[in-house]
Design an enzyme around this catalytic site. Structure first.
Site, PDB file in Angstrom:
ATOM      1  N   ARG A 144       0.812  -1.231   0.000  1.00  0.00           N
ATOM      2  CA  ARG A 144       0.000   0.000   0.000  1.00  0.00           C
ATOM      3  C   ARG A 144       0.843   1.278   0.000  1.00  0.00           C
ATOM      4  O   ARG A 144       0.356   2.348   0.346  1.00  0.00           O
ATOM      5  CB  ARG A 144      -0.987   0.022   1.172  1.00  0.00           C
ATOM      6  N   LYS A 182       1.039  11.587  -9.982  1.00  0.00           N
ATOM      7  CA  LYS A 182       0.057  10.763 -10.714  1.00  0.00           C
ATOM      8  C   LYS A 182       0.773   9.523 -11.227  1.00  0.00           C
ATOM      9  O   LYS A 182       1.822   9.628 -11.857  1.00  0.00           O
ATOM     10  CB  LYS A 182      -0.506  11.532 -11.919  1.00  0.00           C
ATOM     11  N   GLU A 220       4.391  19.031 -24.037  1.00  0.00           N
ATOM     12  CA  GLU A 220       3.927  19.361 -22.672  1.00  0.00           C
ATOM     13  C   GLU A 220       4.476  20.716 -22.218  1.00  0.00           C
ATOM     14  O   GLU A 220       3.828  21.441 -21.456  1.00  0.00           O
ATOM     15  CB  GLU A 220       4.345  18.274 -21.672  1.00  0.00           C
ATOM     16  N   LYS A 270       3.929  23.008 -13.213  1.00  0.00           N
ATOM     17  CA  LYS A 270       3.304  21.787 -12.696  1.00  0.00           C
ATOM     18  C   LYS A 270       3.285  21.796 -11.168  1.00  0.00           C
ATOM     19  O   LYS A 270       2.275  21.456 -10.531  1.00  0.00           O
ATOM     20  CB  LYS A 270       4.032  20.545 -13.227  1.00  0.00           C
ATOM     21  N   GLU A 329      -6.718  16.458  -7.770  1.00  0.00           N
ATOM     22  CA  GLU A 329      -7.648  16.867  -8.835  1.00  0.00           C
ATOM     23  C   GLU A 329      -9.068  17.032  -8.290  1.00  0.00           C
ATOM     24  O   GLU A 329     -10.043  16.661  -8.952  1.00  0.00           O
ATOM     25  CB  GLU A 329      -7.632  15.810  -9.950  1.00  0.00           C
ATOM     26  N   ARG A 361      -6.117  21.098 -10.774  1.00  0.00           N
ATOM     27  CA  ARG A 361      -5.160  20.210 -11.453  1.00  0.00           C
ATOM     28  C   ARG A 361      -5.615  19.813 -12.858  1.00  0.00           C
ATOM     29  O   ARG A 361      -4.794  19.494 -13.706  1.00  0.00           O
ATOM     30  CB  ARG A 361      -4.914  18.955 -10.590  1.00  0.00           C
ATOM     31  N   ASN A 396      -4.455  18.889 -17.877  1.00  0.00           N
ATOM     32  CA  ASN A 396      -5.042  17.999 -18.884  1.00  0.00           C
ATOM     33  C   ASN A 396      -5.392  18.762 -20.160  1.00  0.00           C
ATOM     34  O   ASN A 396      -6.061  18.213 -21.043  1.00  0.00           O
ATOM     35  CB  ASN A 396      -6.288  17.333 -18.304  1.00  0.00           C
ATOM     36  N   HIS A 452      -5.611  17.037 -23.520  1.00  0.00           N
ATOM     37  CA  HIS A 452      -5.457  15.598 -23.283  1.00  0.00           C
ATOM     38  C   HIS A 452      -6.687  14.757 -23.616  1.00  0.00           C
ATOM     39  O   HIS A 452      -6.573  13.546 -23.751  1.00  0.00           O
ATOM     40  CB  HIS A 452      -5.043  15.342 -21.839  1.00  0.00           C
ATOM     41  N   HIS A 486      -5.530  11.538 -25.575  1.00  0.00           N
ATOM     42  CA  HIS A 486      -5.638  10.149 -25.106  1.00  0.00           C
ATOM     43  C   HIS A 486      -6.458   9.304 -26.079  1.00  0.00           C
ATOM     44  O   HIS A 486      -6.174   8.115 -26.277  1.00  0.00           O
ATOM     45  CB  HIS A 486      -6.241  10.101 -23.703  1.00  0.00           C
ATOM     46  N   HIS A 542       2.788  10.346 -26.867  1.00  0.00           N
ATOM     47  CA  HIS A 542       1.919  11.145 -25.998  1.00  0.00           C
ATOM     48  C   HIS A 542       2.091  12.645 -26.271  1.00  0.00           C
ATOM     49  O   HIS A 542       1.104  13.368 -26.445  1.00  0.00           O
ATOM     50  CB  HIS A 542       2.229  10.823 -24.533  1.00  0.00           C
TER      51      HIS A 542
HETATM   52  N1  LIG Z   1       1.969  10.821 -14.543  1.00  0.00           N
HETATM   53  C1  LIG Z   1       1.939  11.957 -15.198  1.00  0.00           C
HETATM   54  O1  LIG Z   1       1.682  13.020 -14.627  1.00  0.00           O
HETATM   55  C2  LIG Z   1       2.251  11.977 -16.661  1.00  0.00           C
HETATM   56  C3  LIG Z   1       2.456  13.204 -17.295  1.00  0.00           C
HETATM   57  C4  LIG Z   1       2.749  13.192 -18.659  1.00  0.00           C
HETATM   58  C5  LIG Z   1       2.860  11.983 -19.348  1.00  0.00           C
HETATM   59  N2  LIG Z   1       2.680  10.820 -18.690  1.00  0.00           N
HETATM   60  C6  LIG Z   1       2.834   9.541 -19.394  1.00  0.00           C
HETATM   61  O2  LIG Z   1       4.187   9.467 -19.861  1.00  0.00           O
HETATM   62  C7  LIG Z   1       4.227   8.600 -20.983  1.00  0.00           C
HETATM   63  C8  LIG Z   1       5.057   9.232 -22.083  1.00  0.00           C
HETATM   64  O3  LIG Z   1       6.356   9.418 -21.597  1.00  0.00           O
HETATM   65  P1  LIG Z   1       7.592   9.613 -22.591  1.00  0.00           P
HETATM   66  O4  LIG Z   1       7.249  10.568 -23.642  1.00  0.00           O
HETATM   67  O5  LIG Z   1       8.750   9.856 -21.721  1.00  0.00           O
HETATM   68  O6  LIG Z   1       7.667   8.221 -23.342  1.00  0.00           O
HETATM   69  P2  LIG Z   1       8.332   6.805 -22.998  1.00  0.00           P
HETATM   70  O7  LIG Z   1       8.484   6.579 -21.553  1.00  0.00           O
HETATM   71  O8  LIG Z   1       7.545   5.825 -23.774  1.00  0.00           O
HETATM   72  O9  LIG Z   1       9.791   6.935 -23.642  1.00  0.00           O
HETATM   73  C9  LIG Z   1       9.904   7.170 -25.016  1.00  0.00           C
HETATM   74  C10 LIG Z   1      11.042   6.368 -25.619  1.00  0.00           C
HETATM   75  O10 LIG Z   1      12.287   6.983 -25.331  1.00  0.00           O
HETATM   76  C11 LIG Z   1      13.216   6.015 -24.888  1.00  0.00           C
HETATM   77  N3  LIG Z   1      14.144   6.731 -24.015  1.00  0.00           N
HETATM   78  C12 LIG Z   1      13.846   7.247 -22.815  1.00  0.00           C
HETATM   79  N4  LIG Z   1      14.885   7.943 -22.340  1.00  0.00           N
HETATM   80  C13 LIG Z   1      15.871   7.828 -23.233  1.00  0.00           C
HETATM   81  C14 LIG Z   1      17.193   8.347 -23.299  1.00  0.00           C
HETATM   82  N5  LIG Z   1      17.665   9.174 -22.368  1.00  0.00           N
HETATM   83  N6  LIG Z   1      17.951   8.001 -24.345  1.00  0.00           N
HETATM   84  C15 LIG Z   1      17.457   7.210 -25.348  1.00  0.00           C
HETATM   85  N7  LIG Z   1      16.205   6.734 -25.361  1.00  0.00           N
HETATM   86  C16 LIG Z   1      15.418   7.048 -24.307  1.00  0.00           C
HETATM   87  C17 LIG Z   1      12.363   4.996 -24.197  1.00  0.00           C
HETATM   88  O11 LIG Z   1      13.031   3.787 -24.070  1.00  0.00           O
HETATM   89  C18 LIG Z   1      11.151   4.942 -25.123  1.00  0.00           C
HETATM   90  O12 LIG Z   1      11.403   4.107 -26.209  1.00  0.00           O
HETATM   91  C19 LIG Z   1       2.790   8.358 -21.396  1.00  0.00           C
HETATM   92  O13 LIG Z   1       2.404   7.073 -20.986  1.00  0.00           O
HETATM   93  C20 LIG Z   1       2.019   9.412 -20.636  1.00  0.00           C
HETATM   94  O14 LIG Z   1       0.707   9.007 -20.370  1.00  0.00           O
HETATM   95  C21 LIG Z   1       2.366  10.787 -17.365  1.00  0.00           C
HETATM   96  O1  LIG Z   2      -0.400  15.652 -13.868  1.00  0.00           O
HETATM   97  C1  LIG Z   2      -1.519  15.822 -14.355  1.00  0.00           C
HETATM   98  O2  LIG Z   2      -2.513  16.000 -13.645  1.00  0.00           O
HETATM   99  C2  LIG Z   2      -1.727  15.813 -15.810  1.00  0.00           C
HETATM  100  O3  LIG Z   2      -2.851  15.819 -16.278  1.00  0.00           O
HETATM  101  C3  LIG Z   2      -0.499  15.804 -16.663  1.00  0.00           C
HETATM  102  C4  LIG Z   2      -0.694  15.182 -18.016  1.00  0.00           C
HETATM  103  O4  LIG Z   2       0.293  15.744 -18.876  1.00  0.00           O
HETATM  104  C5  LIG Z   2      -0.472  13.678 -18.016  1.00  0.00           C
HETATM  105  O5  LIG Z   2      -0.478  13.193 -19.337  1.00  0.00           O
HETATM  106  C6  LIG Z   2      -1.371  12.839 -17.138  1.00  0.00           C
HETATM  107  O6  LIG Z   2      -0.928  11.515 -17.064  1.00  0.00           O
HETATM  108  C7  LIG Z   2      -2.796  12.767 -17.661  1.00  0.00           C
HETATM  109  O7  LIG Z   2      -3.588  12.389 -16.603  1.00  0.00           O
HETATM  110  P1  LIG Z   2      -4.972  11.625 -16.726  1.00  0.00           P
HETATM  111  O8  LIG Z   2      -5.562  11.844 -15.384  1.00  0.00           O
HETATM  112  O9  LIG Z   2      -5.749  12.253 -17.834  1.00  0.00           O
HETATM  113  O10 LIG Z   2      -4.665  10.223 -17.004  1.00  0.00           O
HETATM  114 ZN   LIG Z   3       0.391  14.620 -20.685  1.00  0.00          ZN
END
Ligand SMILES: NC(=O)c1ccc[n+]([C@@H]2O[C@H](COP(=O)([O-])OP(=O)(O)OC[C@H]3O[C@@H](n4cnc5c(N)ncnc54)[C@H](O)[C@@H]3O)[C@@H](O)[C@H]2O)c1
Ligand SMILES: O=C(O)C(=O)C[C@@H](O)[C@H](O)[C@H](O)COP(=O)(O)O
Ligand SMILES: [Zn+2]
Length: 365
Positions: A118, A140, A182, A224, A234, A244, A248, A251, A255, A267
């Site tokens: 947990r 998140k 972003e 952020k 949120e 928050r 989005n 988004h 998505h 993304h």
């Molecule tokens: N939790 C959140 O708040 C939040 C916010 C924005 C996006 N996201 C999520 O993040 C994801 C997208 O992340 P992303 O764009 O980083 O993509 P990703 O994690 O898929 O990475 C993209 C590619 O780059 C490669 N890579 C990563 N770092 C590298 C480096 N330094 N050198 C060479 N190759 C490298 C990876 O292996 C992969 O093939 C999505 O799933 C999205 O939903 C989450």
């Molecule tokens: O941190 C957040 O809140 C965001 O919405 C950031 C977004 O860039 C990110 O892609 C996030 O994962 C989207 O959230 P979701 O709640 O729509 O899944």
């Molecule tokens: Zn995003």
């Protein structure tokens, strides 16, 4: 240049450090009670993860777990494999997770840390621009299901985030550009100085070593941080601000594009298209000036991001948008702008407007 420390306040405060060569700071972020550390890294990034693992073995028992690439990591079976590995290694509540990779890795690793016993400590070491400015910050976490993107997850704040810009040197250009999606989003929703930097800097000059990229990283993280400190879960904003949900911006369509393309559209690219879509939607609703809609197109396309989409019909995307987390019942809700840095929620736009906004960015109909 010295490191920049951005403090994230709230009930579980932590620091986001931006600089170069930061792995040595991991023990101070992990804390003294930790005995075992699981390093969850994108499997193809061994060259980046190995030095981090090596620096940790001096202090902890280290379990290194390579994950599938990109979105293929964000699944329930991958999370279950990680839980099994943590169980076999006897991970307790005083142990910790470190993630090394892009946003897909920090989302999956954060989710594993949130759910194991947990919740155990997690420190993120993002290796993409997108993960540094967005995914690793704010707590998140999430995985995808057959029905859509990020539908299962939790809010679990990290114990720290290390944005080591030198890790971006090996990042393919198209991944760096995706991260700018972003960053530009943050420019429109909260910090127009980001747009000024993007508009005056030669795009090719935005590299891992450039001061302009560093300023963009720090500004986007600040946007952020300011948002999540005010509304971590949120729950909603005050005085008409979306809270928050503002993060989005773009988004809802993004998505839907990711899911209907089977995650072949990155993304950050989908977010760029989605931002132009909501700008068009806001213009149709009479709130955003046409010049600002064009500014969306110009800023995003200047850095190499897509601003149109033809690979899916409106009806397919509309169906996918219905499961967006901002939706309430059958009503879609969008973050739109009245002006730069003036966001609000647009609830229940008509299907005619949704379709017309898509027609403005697409020839797919
Ligand atoms: N939790 C959140 O708040 C939040 C916010 C924005 C996006 N996201 C999520 O993040 C994801 C997208 O992340 P992303 O764009 O980083 O993509 P990703 O994690 O898929 O990475 C993209 C590619 O780059 C490669 N890579 C990563 N770092 C590298 C480096 N330094 N050198 C060479 N190759 C490298 C990876 O292996 C992969 O093939 C999505 O799933 C999205 O939903 C989450
Ligand atoms: O941190 C957040 O809140 C965001 O919405 C950031 C977004 O860039 C990110 O892609 C996030 O994962 C989207 O959230 P979701 O709640 O729509 O899944
Ligand atoms: Zn995003």
């Amino acid at each position: 240049m010295s490191d920049t420390v951005l403090h994230v306040g709230g009930a579980s405060p932590y620091d986001v450090v931006v600089g170069n060569g930061l792995a040595g700071r991991l023990p101070e972020l992990l804390g003294e009670s930790v005995e075992r550390v699981a390093v969850l890294y994108a499997g193809s990034l061994g060259a980046l993860a190995d030095p981090i693992v090596d620096s940790l073995v001096e202090h902890y028992d280290v379990l290194a777990l390579g994950l599938p690439e990109g979105e293929r990591a964000k699944t329930a079976p991958v999370a279950a494999d990680c839980w099994e590995a943590l169980g076999e290694a006897g991970f307790t509540r005083s142990d910790a997770v470190v993630t090394v990779g892009g946003g897909a890795t920090t989302d999956l690793g954060g989710f594993v840390a949130a759910t194991w016993l947990r919740g155990v400590r997690v420190v993120h070491v993002p290796t993409t621009l997108l993960a540094m400015v967005d995914a690793a910050v704010g707590g998140k976490t999430g995985i995808n299901t057959g029905a859509g993107k990020n539908l299962v997850g939790s809010f679990h704040e990290p114990a720290g985030v290390l944005c080591d810009l030198s890790l971006l040197v090996s990042l393919p250009r198209e991944e760096l550009v995706a991260g700018l999606g972003e960053v530009v989003k943050c420019g429109f929703i909260a910090d127009p100085a980001i747009l000024d930097i993007v508009e005056r800097t030669e795009p090719a000059a935005l590299t891992a070593e450039s001061p302009e990229l560093r300023e963009l990283v720090e500004r986007a993280i600040r946007v952020k941080v300011d948002v999540v400190v005010g509304d971590l879960k949120e729950a909603g904003g005050v005085d008409g601000h979306p809270g928050r949900e503002v993060l989005n911006y773009g988004h809802t369509l993004a998505h839907a594009i990711e899911r209907t393309s089977d995650y072949t559209v990155r993304h950050g690219e989908a977010v760029a298209i989605g931002c132009v879509y909501v700008a068009e939607l806001a213009a149709l609703a009479g709130s955003l000036a046409p010049a600002l809609v064009e500014r969306h197109r110009a800023a995003l396309s200047r850095v190499g991001l897509p601003t149109t989409y033809d690979a899916a019909s409106f009806d397919d995307l509309h169906a996918a948008m219905r499961i967006d987390k901002k939706a309430r019942g059958s009503q879609l809700r969008f973050v739109v702008l009245d002006d730069l840095a003036a966001p609000r929620i647009l609830a229940g736009p008509s299907e005619d407007d949704l379709r017309a906004a898509y027609a403005a960015i697409s020839s797919a109909g």
